[in-house]
Design an enzyme around this catalytic site. Sequence first.
Site, short mmCIF file in Angstrom:
data_model
loop_
_atom_site.label_atom_id
_atom_site.label_comp_id
_atom_site.label_asym_id
_atom_site.label_seq_id
_atom_site.Cartn_x
_atom_site.Cartn_y
_atom_site.Cartn_z
N HIS A 166 0.86 -1.20 0.00
CA HIS A 166 0.00 0.00 0.00
C HIS A 166 0.89 1.25 0.00
O HIS A 166 1.34 1.71 1.03
CB HIS A 166 -0.91 -0.02 1.24
CG HIS A 166 -2.03 0.98 1.17
ND1 HIS A 166 -2.06 2.02 0.27
CD2 HIS A 166 -3.16 1.09 1.92
CE1 HIS A 166 -3.17 2.73 0.46
NE2 HIS A 166 -3.85 2.18 1.44
N HIS A 169 -2.50 6.96 -0.93
CA HIS A 169 -3.50 7.59 -0.05
C HIS A 169 -2.93 8.30 1.18
O HIS A 169 -3.65 8.53 2.14
CB HIS A 169 -4.54 6.56 0.42
CG HIS A 169 -5.23 5.86 -0.72
ND1 HIS A 169 -6.10 4.81 -0.55
CD2 HIS A 169 -5.18 6.05 -2.06
CE1 HIS A 169 -6.55 4.40 -1.73
NE2 HIS A 169 -5.99 5.14 -2.67
N TYR A 171 -0.45 7.24 3.32
CA TYR A 171 0.08 6.41 4.41
C TYR A 171 1.61 6.32 4.32
O TYR A 171 2.22 7.06 3.55
CB TYR A 171 -0.58 5.02 4.36
CG TYR A 171 -2.07 5.07 4.65
CD1 TYR A 171 -2.53 5.40 5.93
CD2 TYR A 171 -3.01 4.84 3.66
CE1 TYR A 171 -3.90 5.47 6.20
CE2 TYR A 171 -4.38 4.91 3.93
CZ TYR A 171 -4.80 5.22 5.20
OH TYR A 171 -6.16 5.29 5.47
C1 LIG Z 1 -14.72 1.07 3.23
C2 LIG Z 1 -13.50 1.34 2.40
C3 LIG Z 1 -12.26 0.97 2.88
C4 LIG Z 1 -11.11 1.19 2.11
N1 LIG Z 1 -9.89 0.73 2.56
C5 LIG Z 1 -8.81 0.76 1.75
C6 LIG Z 1 -7.60 0.09 2.10
O1 LIG Z 1 -7.48 -0.59 3.14
N2 LIG Z 1 -6.56 0.18 1.24
C7 LIG Z 1 -6.64 0.89 0.08
O2 LIG Z 1 -5.65 0.96 -0.67
N3 LIG Z 1 -7.78 1.51 -0.30
C8 LIG Z 1 -8.87 1.44 0.49
N4 LIG Z 1 -10.06 1.97 0.06
C9 LIG Z 1 -10.18 2.51 -1.29
C10 LIG Z 1 -10.67 1.43 -2.27
O3 LIG Z 1 -9.68 0.42 -2.45
C11 LIG Z 1 -11.02 2.00 -3.66
O4 LIG Z 1 -9.85 2.55 -4.22
C12 LIG Z 1 -12.10 3.04 -3.59
O5 LIG Z 1 -13.19 2.59 -2.80
C13 LIG Z 1 -12.61 3.39 -4.98
O6 LIG Z 1 -13.22 2.27 -5.57
P1 LIG Z 1 -14.84 2.16 -5.67
O7 LIG Z 1 -15.29 3.47 -6.20
O8 LIG Z 1 -15.07 1.01 -6.60
O9 LIG Z 1 -15.36 1.93 -4.28
C14 LIG Z 1 -11.21 1.80 0.84
C15 LIG Z 1 -12.49 2.18 0.37
C16 LIG Z 1 -13.62 1.93 1.12
C17 LIG Z 1 -14.97 2.31 0.56
#
Ligand SMILES: Cc1cc2nc3c(=O)[nH]c(=O)nc-3n(C[C@H](O)[C@H](O)[C@H](O)COP(=O)(O)O)c2cc1C
Length: 367
Positions: A166, A169, A171
């Site tokens: 990762h 974002h 981190y």
């Molecule tokens: C509840 C939730 C938790 C997430 N946790 C992570 C994570 O642990 N690691 C990460 O790289 N992105 C995380 N994301 C981002 C998602 O991987 C993804 O990039 C984002 O939701 C956009 O995709 P979508 O529009 O299909 O939901 C999270 C998103 C959501 C909604």
Amino acid sequence: MSTETLFRPFHLNGLALPNRIAMAPMTRSFSPGGIPRENVAEYYRKRAAGGVGLIITEGTAVERTGAANDPNVPHFFGEALDGWAEVVKAVHGEQGLIAPQLWHVGALPNRRNPKNETAESPSGVYMAGKNNGNAMSDEDVADAIAAFARAAGDAKRLGFDAVELHGAHGYLIDQFFWDVTNQRDGAWGGAALPERARFAAEMLKAVRAAVGPDFPVIIRLSQWKQQDFGYRLAPTPDELLAWLAPLADAGADAFHCSQRRFWEPEFPDIDGAEGLNFAGWAKKLTGKATISVGSVGLTGEFVAGMGGESSQPASLDGLIARMERDEFDLVAVGRALIVDPDWAHKVRDNRFGELTDYTTASLGTLV
Ligand SMILES: Cc1cc2nc3c(=O)[nH]c(=O)nc-3n(C[C@H](O)[C@H](O)[C@H](O)COP(=O)(O)O)c2cc1C
């Protein structure tokens, strides 16, 4: 439009994927004490049974102080590894494929843990003027790299099919990339982005050494940070290449290019409003496999979704057009898979009328 293009097989460093759909990594916080249990294994099993080509797990913490800032986020060390072995077994039982997303939050606080004395990061800063925890010594940096490499080796040993770092974002890894959060002198800092990318590059080398040449290694990256959504680390293709090339050389097989809306062009001044997105440019510049993501199959994007906005099913035509042009190789689907484990099969079978809305309430349970 036919969805067939999403169901072509793909090879990622020898790993045969049955289709182009990945499950995006999503923190669910259902692993009390850091241990993923039966309910977590069942959650991932259902997505494998539902036809996802490659499951990327929620972020899971490597063995370093302050790597997680939420007690319900799974660990990827110690006792938690037995739980992960059960997850792998459940997914493989459905002929699914799975990669853990290895994570360290760095200095980013969590609302449940706003001032974390154990936090560690390049400079003890998580955004301009905001401090949290300690700046890492060079020894800490070396230990953090070793912790990621150890976790990657454990992933392979447990039978996972690939691993994702990762690096997005805002981190830890991204805190090294970003000059606002990386104010270090010496080997791990620097005025230029490729210098600040050295942490990720050395980590990729260590991970590659731990897993060998034939195990797929993915790194997730984003221009944006949750501390500054408008920020762009690489505002030009030259800068993007200068950022990604050392990571490709260090052993990354694929770049998972995180956008909130996959259709947004990365450099519209060059190729227009319908131009290549982040994953498209990353593939074009490096020749590596790329994964796109962001609001696939849903009307709204995920940050607004966190704030309570609901989303309805949306057309896949724009995605299909990009994939037919092979702009990127895989697409990750996030929230649509939280509410519907069978999303991939429904899309394959044109059962669009059966797709459901996403609401924040969906996060309250693991279905
Ligand atoms: C509840 C939730 C938790 C997430 N946790 C992570 C994570 O642990 N690691 C990460 O790289 N992105 C995380 N994301 C981002 C998602 O991987 C993804 O990039 C984002 O939701 C956009 O995709 P979508 O529009 O299909 O939901 C999270 C998103 C959501 C909604």
